[in-house]
Design an enzyme around this catalytic site. Structure first.
Site, PDB file in Angstrom:
ATOM      1  N   HIS A   1      -7.164  -5.855  -1.448  1.00  0.00           N
ATOM      2  CA  HIS A   1      -6.027  -4.820  -1.231  1.00  0.00           C
ATOM      3  C   HIS A   1      -4.809  -6.026  -0.742  1.00  0.00           C
ATOM      4  O   HIS A   1      -4.694  -6.183   0.510  1.00  0.00           O
ATOM      5  CB  HIS A   1      -6.284  -3.845  -0.072  1.00  0.00           C
ATOM      6  CG  HIS A   1      -5.122  -2.972   0.083  1.00  0.00           C
ATOM      7  ND1 HIS A   1      -4.749  -2.053  -1.149  1.00  0.00           N
ATOM      8  CD2 HIS A   1      -4.701  -2.317   1.170  1.00  0.00           C
ATOM      9  CE1 HIS A   1      -3.943  -1.196  -0.692  1.00  0.00           C
ATOM     10  NE2 HIS A   1      -3.861  -1.261   0.744  1.00  0.00           N
TER      11      HIS A   1
ATOM     12  N   SER B   1       0.924  -1.125  -0.015  1.00  0.00           N
ATOM     13  CA  SER B   1       0.143  -0.074   0.039  1.00  0.00           C
ATOM     14  C   SER B   1       0.891   1.292   0.072  1.00  0.00           C
ATOM     15  O   SER B   1       1.535   1.294  -0.769  1.00  0.00           O
ATOM     16  CB  SER B   1      -1.074  -0.141   1.126  1.00  0.00           C
ATOM     17  OG  SER B   1      -2.016   0.900   1.085  1.00  0.00           O
TER      18      SER B   1
ATOM     19  N   ASP C   1      -8.693  -3.210  -6.570  1.00  0.00           N
ATOM     20  CA  ASP C   1      -8.160  -2.826  -5.212  1.00  0.00           C
ATOM     21  C   ASP C   1      -9.084  -1.739  -4.844  1.00  0.00           C
ATOM     22  O   ASP C   1      -8.927  -0.611  -5.594  1.00  0.00           O
ATOM     23  CB  ASP C   1      -6.793  -2.596  -5.348  1.00  0.00           C
ATOM     24  CG  ASP C   1      -6.091  -2.394  -4.073  1.00  0.00           C
ATOM     25  OD1 ASP C   1      -6.852  -1.739  -3.128  1.00  0.00           O
ATOM     26  OD2 ASP C   1      -4.930  -2.966  -3.842  1.00  0.00           O
TER      27      ASP C   1
END
Length: 504
Positions: free
Chosen positions: A446, A204, A417
């Site tokens: 994710h 991320s 995502d």
């Protein structure tokens, strides 16, 4: 124990630099010992490093960065160190090496590396910061704006957070809580460990941090994996708006899942009916909040619970309760020191990396556009964040990504995502040019490089980290049935813990 809905509301889970890359001499010894009580494990070792607060003044004020180590299981096969960042910004990382190992990292990888975690500057066991946030302010994502006036109201709420940060005891430190400085801290960690190069795995926001490190210190990188990729501008206003895009990409997966279980949850017999239930609940809660949960928090909470398919039952149960006018339990997130440092670090990085628009009219225009394009949460993601009122402008320009440097980056990205959409990953892939290869997975959620998600995507990550095998050209992985059902109880617990952290 389940996390309260408010805990997991989405906030954001980015070549010019004014500071020389070699501005500070590094600490040269690491004294490993026991880890703090909240992450303690016989397998993990921890230590503190001193690093400069301001790398333009390397002999000035110092702050501490806490690091952890899961030693190689076979020193004879050890290649080096693999440094982790699980995202955020503001995500704690001390426990991540053990969490990742417990999720099923192959024995060959555990032999190949010492796994290194760290709490970034500002967070938890490193020198922490605090903006003295109230519990309701820990949800940083702005309220969903239905009209121009609600953008003005969000601006006032964002201004109050910015003022609290500027008036806090941490105010002198906050301008230095940035991605570039965290990347410089990573190089201090590398040097203190006595390594000429480091390998890296970032999730991320950690993909942007890894990209910044690979841009500032290209010759000190070994094998770099960037999983669920933020755009090349970092966590800026464009990335915030992409949450709306990500929700629209991902929600059909949940709608299909819930429709197939209509007899269990009663949310709709078709994906279209489940989608209609979403808007029905949002409108209902806008008019009559349940237990403090209004339509805006419902939208954001739904978004956060789409991060992993593992969370779909929890999301369906929450909807089911709300349809029956029952409040989800424990809607208040206590303003603990840990939550304070994580959220305050997040704000500092968002506002210290790049300059955000300052005029309300810009946000009103953005909200109108995104509310139409991404009606589920676009009216929130495009609304006013505290950076619109931040007291200080960034101290240096953002670090630019380029194709100049070693070709040793592997990007892995889901097609759907909810937090870091494919569009941002493609921009980062283009910016790095031939330095990178990208594996795209036909999957929602994710995270790719976790063993219980997609075997093809996970194999791409481990093949590279263990064997140095990277696709010669960009690769596509087809859809697979979610493998979470095959997890052991220990792996299930680790997966749920990581899932909650990724949502924060």
């Amino acid at each position: 124990m389940r996390k309260p809905l408010l805990v997991v509301l989405a906030a954001v889970a980015l070549t010019a630099t004014a500071v020389p890359a070699t501005a500070a001499s590094a600490q040269t010894t690491v004294k490993w010992g026991a880890c703090p009580a909240d992450v303690a494990s016989p397998a993990l070792q921890c230590a503190s490093l001193e690093v400069p607060l301001d790398y333009q003044k390397p002999d000035g004020k110092k702050i501490s960065v806490e690091i952890s180590r899961l030693p190689s299981t076979d020193p004879a096969k050890r290649r080096g160190v693999l440094l982790f960042n699980p995202g955020g910004p503001g995500g704690p990382g001390l426990a991540f090496p053990l969490t990742w190992a417990n999720l099923g990292a192959p024995a060959s990888l555990l032999a190949e590396y010492d796994l290194i975690g760290f709490d970034p500057r500002g967070v938890d066991h490193s020198t922490p910061v605090s903006c003295d946030l109230k519990p309701e302010q820990l949800v940083l994502a702005p309220k969903y704006a239905h009209n121009r006036e609600e953008v003005v109201q969000a601006s006032e709420a964002a201004k109050q957070i910015a003022r609290q940060c500027a008036a806090s005891a941490s105010a002198p430190i906050l301008p230095y809580i940035t991605t570039a400085n965290t990347a410089r801290d990573m190089d201090q960690i590398r040097a203190a460990l006595g390594e000429s190069k480091i390998s890296y795995f970032g999730l991320s926001y950690g993909t942007y941090l890894g990209g910044v490190y690979a841009s500032l210190f290209p010759d000190r990188t070994d094998r770099v994996v960037l999983d669920s990729v933020v755009g090349p501008g970092g966590v800026d206003v464009s990335t915030a708006r992409r949450f709306g895009e990500g929700m629209q990409d991902r929600f059909p997966d949940f709608a299909k899942w819930a429709a197939a279980r209509s007899s269990i949850y009663g949310l709709g017999a078709t994906p279209a009916e489940v989608t209609a239930t979403f808007y029905q609940l949002a409108d209902k809660l806008d008019q009559h909040p349940i237990g403090g949960l209004d339509g805006s928090l419902f939208r954001l909470g739904t978004h956060s619970l789409t991060y992993q398919t593992l969370s779909f039952p929890r999301l369906a149960q929450t909807w089911q309760a709300l349809l029956n006018n029952q409040a989800p339990p424990a809607l208040q997130l206590p303003a603990t020191a840990s939550a304070q440092s994580q959220r305050s670090t997040m704000i500092s990085v968002l506002c210290g990396d790049t300059a955000w628009p300052r005029t309300i009219s810009t946000y009103q225009r953005n909200v109108a556009q995104d509310r139409a394009a991404y009606p589920m949460i676009g009216g929130s993601a495009a609304n006013v964040w505290p950076c619109a009122h931040w007291a200080k402008q960034p101290l240096e320009p953002p670090v630019s990504f380029s194709d100049q440097g070693p070709s040793n980056l592997l990007l892995v990205q889901n097609m759907r995502d909810p937090a870091t959409p494919l569009s941002g990953a493609l921009e980062t892939r283009a910016a790095f040019g031939d330095r990178a290869r990208m594996v795209t997975v036909d999957q929602g959620g994710h995270g790719v490089g976790l063993p219980y998600l997609n075997s093809c995507g996970f194999a791409a990550v481990t093949d590279y980290l263990v064997h140095g095998t990277r696709p010669e050209i960009d690769k596509f992985c087809g859809a697979e049935a979610n493998a979470a059902r095959s997890l052991s109880p220990q792996q299930q617990q680790a997966a749920e813990k990581l899932t909650d952290q990724l949502r924060r």
